[in-house]
Motif scaffolding. Structure first.
Motif, PDB file in Angstrom:
ATOM      1  N   ALA A  80       0.825  -1.208   0.000  1.00 40.49           N
ATOM      2  CA  ALA A  80       0.000   0.000   0.000  1.00 40.49           C
ATOM      3  C   ALA A  80       0.853   1.250   0.000  1.00 40.49           C
ATOM      4  O   ALA A  80       0.443   2.281   0.497  1.00 40.49           O
ATOM      5  CB  ALA A  80      -0.922   0.002   1.215  1.00 40.49           C
ATOM      6  N   GLN A  81       2.052   1.158  -0.557  1.00 44.32           N
ATOM      7  CA  GLN A  81       2.937   2.315  -0.566  1.00 44.32           C
ATOM      8  C   GLN A  81       3.315   2.698  -1.984  1.00 44.32           C
ATOM      9  O   GLN A  81       4.166   2.076  -2.605  1.00 44.32           O
ATOM     10  CB  GLN A  81       4.200   2.027   0.252  1.00 44.32           C
ATOM     11  N   GLU A 118      -5.791   3.229  -8.872  1.00 39.96           N
ATOM     12  CA  GLU A 118      -4.835   2.926  -7.809  1.00 39.96           C
ATOM     13  C   GLU A 118      -4.369   4.184  -7.091  1.00 39.96           C
ATOM     14  O   GLU A 118      -4.123   4.144  -5.879  1.00 39.96           O
ATOM     15  CB  GLU A 118      -3.630   2.183  -8.383  1.00 39.96           C
ATOM     16  N   ASP A 119      -4.254   5.302  -7.807  1.00 38.45           N
ATOM     17  CA  ASP A 119      -3.822   6.542  -7.161  1.00 38.45           C
ATOM     18  C   ASP A 119      -4.772   6.947  -6.044  1.00 38.45           C
ATOM     19  O   ASP A 119      -4.347   7.400  -4.983  1.00 38.45           O
ATOM     20  CB  ASP A 119      -3.724   7.677  -8.184  1.00 38.45           C
ATOM     21  N   ARG A 120      -6.083   6.776  -6.279  1.00 41.95           N
ATOM     22  CA  ARG A 120      -7.045   7.128  -5.228  1.00 41.95           C
ATOM     23  C   ARG A 120      -6.918   6.178  -4.043  1.00 41.95           C
ATOM     24  O   ARG A 120      -7.033   6.594  -2.884  1.00 41.95           O
ATOM     25  CB  ARG A 120      -8.470   7.113  -5.772  1.00 41.95           C
ATOM     26  N   ALA A 179     -12.899   5.364  -2.391  1.00 40.43           N
ATOM     27  CA  ALA A 179     -11.775   4.737  -3.082  1.00 40.43           C
ATOM     28  C   ALA A 179     -12.232   3.366  -3.572  1.00 40.43           C
ATOM     29  O   ALA A 179     -13.027   2.699  -2.911  1.00 40.43           O
ATOM     30  CB  ALA A 179     -10.586   4.608  -2.144  1.00 40.43           C
ATOM     31  N   PRO A 180     -11.735   2.918  -4.725  1.00 43.77           N
ATOM     32  CA  PRO A 180     -12.191   1.622  -5.242  1.00 43.77           C
ATOM     33  C   PRO A 180     -11.772   0.431  -4.402  1.00 43.77           C
ATOM     34  O   PRO A 180     -12.426  -0.615  -4.433  1.00 43.77           O
ATOM     35  CB  PRO A 180     -11.567   1.561  -6.645  1.00 43.77           C
ATOM     36  N   GLY A 181     -10.677   0.548  -3.633  1.00 42.88           N
ATOM     37  CA  GLY A 181     -10.240  -0.562  -2.792  1.00 42.88           C
ATOM     38  C   GLY A 181      -9.682  -1.731  -3.579  1.00 42.88           C
ATOM     39  O   GLY A 181      -9.768  -2.884  -3.142  1.00 42.88           O
TER      40      GLY A 181
END
Length: 263
Positions: A80-81, A118-120, A179-181
């Motif tokens: 998640a980074q 992914e950015d969100r 966020a889409p998650g």
């Protein structure tokens, strides 16, 4: 807060990304985009998307030793980074906060008004973890906390449930989006969130020209599946708030025993 829950304690956390510096930042540091400010107590942020955290009305002492045992994000998942998530972490956790005085600036939680994909996910995770870390370090574990946010702040408020649902009493998202998650590790509590049946107040304007309708509808549908949702849309309202919306919010707070009811 004076219109919604004037007898509740609250703290407003300023987003880390500087869109326009505050007066004292311009005077001292020139056009520095790296300075961020945390506002607490009765300070009011000029950032449209500022997120607020409202605690219950009991008397409070919040030394670090009485804080909760730890944040859900103390050991962040390496998956998640992203580069911008790491940049957010640097701003939030390496002494980037300054005292709020003078003319307020304009700040944001996310890179871009509405990052996609992914950015969100990365931005939502970084922002929620930073708020959750602040809560763990500053608010005793026995105090009820209700994250409240507008637009980007609404995304952050809801995402707190997606990383640490055990900590938050309820959530308020005004004209927010989700966020889409899709990135592993950025919404680690999604699979258990529905078990908590956490009250969520989610509203938006029918004339919102900033958040697309499909985003608003998708957010409402996701919240319906994962939380105890109260939702409403308002005729004639754009990407803004209204007194009618605040009246509904006050009633919802009362129904869920979050305020004293003396409003």
């Amino acid at each position: 807060m004076r219109l919604i829950a004037p007898y509740n304690d609250y703290v407003a956390l300023r987003g880390p990304l500087t869109l326009a510096p505050a007066q004292e930042e311009r005077e001292v540091g020139g056009d520095s985009g790296s300075t961020s400010t945390r506002q607490a107590g009765g300070a009011e942020s000029a950032a449209e998307e500022a997120s607020a955290v409202a605690a219950d009305t009991s008397s409070a002492e919040s030394p670090a030793e009485e804080a909760s045992a730890g944040s859900a994000c103390t050991s962040s998942d390496a998956k998640a980074q992203s580069p911008q998530a790491r940049a957010n972490h640097t701003v939030w956790h390496t002494g980037g906060w300054t005292a709020a005085t003078g003319e307020p600036g304009n700040y944001a939680w996310l890179h871009g008004a509405m990052p996609v994909g992914e950015d969100r996910d990365y931005d939502a995770y970084a922002a929620a973890c930073a708020v959750d870390d602040w809560v763990s370090a500053n608010i005793p574990a026995d105090r009820d906390i209700v994250p409240l946010g507008f637009s980007q702040g609404g995304l952050v408020a809801v995402h707190l449930l997606r990383i640490n649902p055990e900590r938050y009493r309820a959530v308020i998202s005004l004209s927010g989006f989700n966020a889409p998650g899709q990135v592993p590790g950025t919404a680690p509590a999604d699979d258990r969130l529905a078990d908590y049946d956490i009250p969520v107040f989610y509203t938006y304007g029918k004339n919102d020209g900033v958040v697309p309708k499909y985003e608003l509808f998708a957010t409402a549908a996701w919240l319906e599946e994962h939380t105890w949702l109260k939702t409403k849309s308002y005729h004639g309202l754009d990407h803004n708030v209204s007194l009618e919306e605040f009246a509904d919010l006050r009633q919802w707070l009362l129904d869920n025993d979050i305020t004293s009811g003396v409003l």
